[in-house]
Every structure is written in C-alpha cells, then in structure tokens.
Scaffold this active site. Structure first.
Site, PDB file in Angstrom:
ATOM      1  N   ARG A 236       2.412   5.070   0.857  1.00 61.28           N
ATOM      2  CA  ARG A 236       1.702   5.095   2.133  1.00 61.28           C
ATOM      3  C   ARG A 236       2.030   6.396   2.856  1.00 61.28           C
ATOM      4  O   ARG A 236       3.172   6.858   2.865  1.00 61.28           O
ATOM      5  CB  ARG A 236       2.107   3.903   3.006  1.00 61.28           C
ATOM      6  N   GLU A 265      -6.817   8.821   6.387  1.00 60.48           N
ATOM      7  CA  GLU A 265      -7.573   9.006   5.151  1.00 60.48           C
ATOM      8  C   GLU A 265      -9.067   8.812   5.400  1.00 60.48           C
ATOM      9  O   GLU A 265      -9.476   7.783   5.909  1.00 60.48           O
ATOM     10  CB  GLU A 265      -7.079   8.016   4.093  1.00 60.48           C
ATOM     11  N   HIS A 283      -6.087   8.681  -2.542  1.00 63.29           N
ATOM     12  CA  HIS A 283      -5.507   7.337  -2.621  1.00 63.29           C
ATOM     13  C   HIS A 283      -6.074   6.631  -3.857  1.00 63.29           C
ATOM     14  O   HIS A 283      -6.552   5.494  -3.791  1.00 63.29           O
ATOM     15  CB  HIS A 283      -5.795   6.524  -1.359  1.00 63.29           C
TER      16      HIS A 283
END
Length: 310
Positions: A236, A265, A283
């Site tokens: 994270r 993001e 991600h």
C-alpha cells in the site's frame, strides 16, 4: 433476484462464463463497473442504492458510501487489503466482509521480485536507451548473495522468502507476529525495521496499511539506509512517505525503488515518476491470469455464501 455490484475491472476477465453461471445458478444479477476506472464516492453511492452485495477492489467504501446503501448485506474484497473499507461502520451495520486470502500471493511475490531485479539491473533504463539508439553500457547492482529485508511475513512475504532463497540471499524480516518455527526453519534474521533499513541491500514491503504502518518508511529511516538500497513496495502506498523517498533517491542517498502502490492512484504530479531509477506499476502485481481467475472465483463464492446467510 439479488443484485451484486462488481467494481474491479479485471474481475472474471478470463473465466467470465464460469462466473456468470455461478451468479445465475444462485439467482444473482451482477452489475459491472461502467466507468472503466476506480469508482469514486458519488458513483458508488448511486450504484449501490438497491444492491445487496458488493465485490470491490480498491474503490473507497467509506462510511458515507455504506450509509447510502440500505440493502447492502455483504462485501467481498477482490484481494486481501481492506484499508479502503470502513470496517467500523461495516461491523456496526452487520455487513459481512470477506477476502480472497492466498489467491494472489504467488503473483504478487513474482512481480515484487521482478521489480527488484528490474531496478537493480536498470532493465527499464537500458531498454529505453537501446530503443533510442543508446548502446552504451550501464553499471548496475548484483542481486545474488545480497541481503534482503522483508516487511511482513504473510503469504506474499513468505513467497518472497522462497524466491530470495533461490538467489542465495541473506534474509532479514519483520512482522507484527513472530512465527519462531518458520523463522528458524528458513534461517531468517528476525529484527526490527530500523535494523533492516540500516543493513539490507533490498527491502520488500508486504504489510497492511494501518495507523501503525502509515509512513513506516520515512525520512529518518531512509537517512540511515545503505547507498545501494533498493526499496520495493507492492503493498500500500501510504506505508512509504513518498516525498521522503523521492528526496532519498534524487539526492543519491539510496539507489532506487520499484513502486506498484501509491498513496493516490493514479498518482497526480508525483515527482517519483521523473526519476530514471524508479520503476512503477499501476497496482498490477496481482494481475496474472491465474490470480485473476482464482480471485474472481473466490470473491464470487464468498459473496454467494454471505448473502445466503443473511
């Protein structure tokens, strides 16, 4: 017929018919994310008005969102990290929350080690240079036999241990919980985070984002790191102070970083994106064919199970 909102864009991408059949046989109508992007609060509130279940990726399931979904009875996380879900309000409203534990651990460990190799050996820099006619040699770092620090010894962290063993690395690790048998069996040096930052050549982060881990990797810690340190984060974004990381790399205090998780993001105007010795991902560490199929199946089975219990 019950309704389930599905927000992850990769959900059932490669086993679509199997998942649809599961929904249909359990009298569930899936409603798929229409935005081709992470949904925001307003979009979620509108989409969840008359929905019974939710399969969610990293979209923000805040108190406001949950309070605006009167029929919501179950949330199935497509993945394992639940920091984007307000668990306090979910528990208060007796909404079942599940995770796809173990479904993507191998995929994330693979990608983490790929990032480690890419940064250490300057793979992206060399690739881009060659494509632009630069055939010069670029000096890089060895990986074999070096020291790696693994923050978090869950399924993904343990996957990194196995991969590091193949490179004959000295393995350091930290976790909130200490599994003595596992540590001894794998010859791991179990130490604090400060020692890992000071002594290791590579650090890979595999911890959840909590109040305790927020900005765990900060300016003070990085000031004591080795100049050849490569930091990998596929967990994270909030675990790393991104401004401090940028300064450490830009000032040549550490060697580089591989980042698949940002605080925002997609990141907006992140200075880290300007650095050659930073390799970034969207991600995407869990995005393998196998992991996507298994996460889709597990999340579907979890939501069916939890809605049947209600």
């Amino acid at each position: 017929m019950k309704k389930v909102l599905v927000t992850p864009r990769s959900f059932a991408k490669y086993n679509h018919q199997e998942i649809l059949a599961l929904f249909q046989s359990n009298n569930i109508e899936p409603i798929f994310n229409p935005y081709n992007a992470i949904m925001n609060e307003e979009q979620l509130i509108e989409a969840l008005k008359d929905v019974d279940g939710l399969i969610v990726g990293v979209d923000p399931i805040t108190e406001k969102v949950i309070n605006s979904a009167p029929n919501l009875k179950a949330i199935a996380k497509y993945g394992v990290g639940i920091d984007n879900i307000d668990m306090n309000i979910a528990e208060a409203k007796k909404i079942a929350v599940s995770r796809t534990v173990g479904a993507n651990s191998s995929a994330v460990a693979d990608y983490s080690f790929a990032l480690l190799m890419a940064v250490a050996r300057r793979v992206v820099e060399i690739h881009n240079g060659c494509k632009n006619g630069d055939w010069g040699k670029k000096i890089a770092l060895d990986v074999f036999g070096k020291k790696i620090g693994i923050l978090g010894l869950g399924a993904i962290g343990r996957g990194m241990v196995q991969r590091a063993k193949g490179f004959n690395m000295d393995i350091y690790a930290y976790d909130i919980f200490k599994d003595e048998a596992y540590i001894q069996e794998n010859n791991i040096k179990f130490v604090d985070v400060e020692t890992i930052v000071q002594e290791c050549d590579f650090i890979s982060i595999h911890m959840p984002l909590t109040e305790e881990t927020h900005h765990m990797i900060n300016r003070d810690l990085l000031s004591n790191a080795k100049s050849n340190l490569v930091l990998i984060n596929t967990a994270r974004g909030g675990i790393v102070d991104e401004e401090a990381l940028y300064e450490a790399i830009a000032d040549n205090k550490i060697y580089g970083a591989g980042i698949d998780a940002f605080e925002e993001e997609p990141p907006q105007n992140s200075k880290l994106l300007s650095l050659e010795n930073v390799v970034v991902g969207s991600h995407t560490a869990a995005s393998s064919f196998e992991a996507t199929n298994l996460m889709s199946l597990m999340a579907t089975e979890n939501i069916i199970r939890d809605l049947e219990r209600m």
